[in-house]
Design an enzyme around this catalytic site. Sequence first.
Site, PDB file in Angstrom:
ATOM      1  N   ARG E  88      22.808  27.198  28.214  1.00  0.00           N
ATOM      2  CA  ARG E  88      22.318  26.123  29.082  1.00  0.00           C
ATOM      3  C   ARG E  88      23.407  25.633  30.049  1.00  0.00           C
ATOM      4  NH1 ARG E  88      18.839  28.187  26.874  1.00  0.00           N
ATOM      5  NH2 ARG E  88      16.858  27.377  26.123  1.00  0.00           N
ATOM      6  N   GLU E  91      23.627  28.074  32.781  1.00  0.00           N
ATOM      7  CA  GLU E  91      22.479  27.878  33.668  1.00  0.00           C
ATOM      8  C   GLU E  91      22.676  26.667  34.581  1.00  0.00           C
ATOM      9  OE1 GLU E  91      18.472  28.338  31.947  1.00  0.00           O
ATOM     10  OE2 GLU E  91      18.034  26.374  32.793  1.00  0.00           O
ATOM     11  N   SER E 114      40.572  20.172  37.760  1.00  0.00           N
ATOM     12  CA  SER E 114      41.375  20.954  36.815  1.00  0.00           C
ATOM     13  C   SER E 114      40.623  21.146  35.498  1.00  0.00           C
ATOM     14  CB  SER E 114      42.689  20.254  36.533  1.00  0.00           C
ATOM     15  OG  SER E 114      43.449  21.001  35.590  1.00  0.00           O
TER      16      SER E 114
END
Lengths: 147, 147, 147, 147, 147, 147, 147, 147, 147, 147
Positions: E88, E91, E114
């Site tokens: 997920r 995605e 960073s």
Amino acid sequence: MSFPESTQLLLKAKKEKGLTFADIGILLGLDEVWVASLFYGQSTASDEEADKLLTTLGLGAELKEILTTPPVKGSLDPVIPTDPLIYRFYEIMQVYGMPMKDVIQEKFGDGIMSAIDFTINVDKVEDPKGDRVKVAMCGKFLPYKKW
Amino acid sequence: MSFPESTQLLLKAKKEKGLTFADIGILLGLDEVWVASLFYGQSTASDEEADKLLTTLGLGAELKEILTTPPVKGSLDPVIPTDPLIYRFYEIMQVYGMPMKDVIQEKFGDGIMSAIDFTINVDKVEDPKGDRVKVAMCGKFLPYKKW
Amino acid sequence: MSFPESTQLLLKAKKEKGLTFADIGILLGLDEVWVASLFYGQSTASDEEADKLLTTLGLGAELKEILTTPPVKGSLDPVIPTDPLIYRFYEIMQVYGMPMKDVIQEKFGDGIMSAIDFTINVDKVEDPKGDRVKVAMCGKFLPYKKW
Amino acid sequence: MSFPESTQLLLKAKKEKGLTFADIGILLGLDEVWVASLFYGQSTASDEEADKLLTTLGLGAELKEILTTPPVKGSLDPVIPTDPLIYRFYEIMQVYGMPMKDVIQEKFGDGIMSAIDFTINVDKVEDPKGDRVKVAMCGKFLPYKKW
Amino acid sequence: MSFPESTQLLLKAKKEKGLTFADIGILLGLDEVWVASLFYGQSTASDEEADKLLTTLGLGAELKEILTTPPVKGSLDPVIPTDPLIYRFYEIMQVYGMPMKDVIQEKFGDGIMSAIDFTINVDKVEDPKGDRVKVAMCGKFLPYKKW
Amino acid sequence: MSFPESTQLLLKAKKEKGLTFADIGILLGLDEVWVASLFYGQSTASDEEADKLLTTLGLGAELKEILTTPPVKGSLDPVIPTDPLIYRFYEIMQVYGMPMKDVIQEKFGDGIMSAIDFTINVDKVEDPKGDRVKVAMCGKFLPYKKW
Amino acid sequence: MSFPESTQLLLKAKKEKGLTFADIGILLGLDEVWVASLFYGQSTASDEEADKLLTTLGLGAELKEILTTPPVKGSLDPVIPTDPLIYRFYEIMQVYGMPMKDVIQEKFGDGIMSAIDFTINVDKVEDPKGDRVKVAMCGKFLPYKKW
Amino acid sequence: MSFPESTQLLLKAKKEKGLTFADIGILLGLDEVWVASLFYGQSTASDEEADKLLTTLGLGAELKEILTTPPVKGSLDPVIPTDPLIYRFYEIMQVYGMPMKDVIQEKFGDGIMSAIDFTINVDKVEDPKGDRVKVAMCGKFLPYKKW
Amino acid sequence: MSFPESTQLLLKAKKEKGLTFADIGILLGLDEVWVASLFYGQSTASDEEADKLLTTLGLGAELKEILTTPPVKGSLDPVIPTDPLIYRFYEIMQVYGMPMKDVIQEKFGDGIMSAIDFTINVDKVEDPKGDRVKVAMCGKFLPYKKW
Amino acid sequence: MSFPESTQLLLKAKKEKGLTFADIGILLGLDEVWVASLFYGQSTASDEEADKLLTTLGLGAELKEILTTPPVKGSLDPVIPTDPLIYRFYEIMQVYGMPMKDVIQEKFGDGIMSAIDFTINVDKVEDPKGDRVKVAMCGKFLPYKKW
């Protein structure tokens, strides 16, 4: 696989003039494989070589800049080539790569064959049982530096 | 990259006997690259060749079956080889693959160089500016069949 | 990513002796990065260097053969490295690769920087705003050969 | 590999003006590699830098927006670069990546060299045995934060 | 996906002691996600932190070296993760990556967040329509350096 | 990476109007990241939102259909992103993915954070040692169903 | 493809007891596909379910921890599955994926079918022209959230 | 992901006519998913079906040839789909693929579910806790032949 | 590429008995290629076939379960096979795949050749110019279903 | 997958003339699969064959050069084909590749079936239970050379 427009123009002109890479090689005083690598945007010509080539092929000077600029090299599109002729060389490395590495290092120590300070020639070896292709590669041995 | 146990046993015995691939090649009447390809499980020996090799290396007969069975070939682990010596041959195809294809087809017509009915030799060319590696490949030309 | 047993033995012995790569480099008269590359099976030691190293680390002679044989190089497991420190160098090439290529070829012509006749050094540059890592690479320029 | 139209326009104008990246770098008060990275759409210029550059190259203001907008970075097309000059840097990481990681962490502790707060310089080192390319990278060390 | 033996030993001991990562985090004065990253070989502990952790878990000192050595990071096996929870986040980048990049650069200019000088926290947000997972990432903004 | 024409038109109009995503977000009563995701073809607007947006940007109604149709999502071109800002989030998952998974499951049981019933916010945290980027993700916890 | 030891033990015990997944499903009050997913380390059992299962199969309590811990999911080894039965479902998505997406979004608006709040059943449909496999998937519709 | 021009023309005409796939399905006496697969160039219509469809949509006969010729199938661009709706089906196979394989083979013996002699239906199941998507796949069982 | 232990045991026993796949095929009343596919864990034997095979090879009953359980199929390790014999079939599809597809669909309409209800035979065709390998594949034509 | 313009012109003309590949094959005295491979740019025609084909199809001479030049072969776009008809042949190799290799080598010794000196034929085998596709491949056996 599609090639740059300059490659297509050069190949077309060569075909129309009825010249082989060997013919052009003799004209430029260079090997036919190197000449072909110039056509495919893999080598850099000197100004003089570019002029001679373009005159021979009856092409305009607008290709000169491309012929004389160091190109981004590496012309094969898929990661593993699918054209059968080219794939066979990939297969040769799969099968004989480690054996060659061992033999080279047995003869020379730790290092590599240069692919830059390097020549490659293709010859036809006539044979009654079927002609053979002979490919001779010759590169400087570069030993690993210690520091 | 890890090699099969048989490869490791053969290489170790060869090292202990202080033999080069060339030495063994003379003994078997075969080229040193071919001998190395047998060590790496990429070629098949005859019964007689396997016996001679195992006796020479002082190894038992339990390796004979492996040496005389057609192997699953293709020994390079990553899809694109990372060892610098082997990668250079992959790079040569990236740079000179299409040029070679054109030169070969200009000389022979549509077809390929066989990687099966094929030999490969490695030689050292001494050169004051640095020795050179010479690799000569020679394979039967196979024209595409029409039907 | 897992490393060969020899790498693990060498690293463990070094840790137990409380030595840095720089300490060992001074002992062998070689740079610390080169010494580390020997630990990771990426370089080949001479007999004398191997003996000195093994004595220093209190390790037996059974590692000598590995240290003195040209290795299969290329130690990074995934095609694109995932360790953040190493990935940054891959990213540098993604971002600055083409710019560097152009600058190098503007200065040298068509050719490459050798990765074989090559050295690499790592230094710490102290800086009040935060120390900096300085990596200096230096390789012979190899011009493309024509033939 | 094909580059954006803006890159092509900038490179063409530079060639016509007969300028090197070093010439332009002096004009803008910036390093030649950084200038080249701007040409390849990998860096962002200030308004003033963009104006100066476009005036120098005799190009219109329509490129200004592109030069001053943070770009999507990462210009190398294939996952593993095939151009020999650029590939060598990938190979250096394959061979010396882990050794460098260890040396850097021996000197600095757990962390990385920044590829953002970072500079890179290319120099020619003349050498009777063949000139050498010197690449100096210098990035801030960033220690891993604990929280 | 398999994890190193040290990870397995730490997880097993934690389970047997009935401790959560949050419990251990309080003990060490560190966040639970960081503690978990130490278990998975992605962070480096100080000597004191390692001692405290091993005592708490009733484990021997033989894990101390692993806990205090900068690891090779990057623990996900397939290039694109297949575990649904982890996928997920991949995605989210596919869908919201470019939007986030634009918003970050609108607020900060050209640079990055960073991933080293960086913290990550996970919280449970109770909600009558179903509890929610809140993940807060916070990293130093690093502007691109010019040189 | 190239974006659809609609994305380019929207971004250009926004630039010409001198609006930030935050400005537009206030106008539409939506978050700036969500607005940016609409620009990149990753979200679906209602009719009313599309009308308002196009009026604000001075764009014609021909983009309305695109803005109101559920798109094919996933805008990152290479499998592993090469833009440094976006790559850092991929790296965070490589390094902290498994630790987060364990902490989430310790708090919630077996299940995932939804990437659909999900919000994401970006904030600037001012800090004398350098400003920080804060990314807050919040998604519904979805427990695995048994059946 | 190799499966974890726990999977192998469970499958072996099931075979020896002569039980089908359907038999075990009835015993646990759960569907046969879910039971099989537990065998393959893709689901998490409650304490009670694990106890019942292990007793039924005559296996010791040492598997209980594995059965009750949320696993790392995703059991297919090659990126694209090669087993013909499983590949067909991948092919169905290649051929009918976009059509299904459009039909689902025509019926529900922008969103997805959950793969977490989700069930799957397999039935045999007898048919004189050859029996048919019926696979029924049922997942909660999750609409995209705006924020 | 971009779709062929014919797909775009069909989808546009359908939108302008205000028709759903279900409406068109009723007209042609075919299921809505099959109709959508025809729009996406994944199925072949009969002459009569093509005529009816083109008349309904007010499109010219020039699309008839495309609709009635067996297409090259497989419309998903990236190897692993990135659109969240489609990816979920890929994930279902990662998680439930092996369990389904075992259950199918327990019921049918060694063989597969055909993806050719195959139907797929999508339904909306209303549910107070949130509507559910129901996907029913039904394919002929093909047992492996022995010979 | 490594094969399961059962494959190795079967191949070894066959070699010791001096039997060919054709010999065993006659014994079982099955084709030699099918027999070989059983050896490689790609097919499922009946109880009777497994008993006969194990008796013939002098192997114990402990292999019976493996021989009679539907296997996870797909035995080639690299995505694109590297063994030259097997690669040639991949190449045939690269070169003649689309032509075959068109010819099959010209003769049969839209559909496929089944790889399940399918047989494959290998024969030696003697030829004075060199013997030929004849591979005959025969699979049921499956037309696409409409619904 | 998109095909070159010449392929599209040839296929369109063939369709307009209402010819099958078999019809054209009879005209040229060549097999229908070979004719189709010429259409897809995978074979090379003689001058006479090209003239006859172009006259038959009513096409101009400008395609003659393409038809008579050895092409870059390998026409399948994704590394693993996604069209179901073509994929089945890939699957056949996954399942029956090693068994075929063993049977071929049992009959012929170490070597391969040529994919160059090679023919392929497709036939329809009528069958009351459903017609069958018969694909007959026949290639010269090439034994590995020793040297």
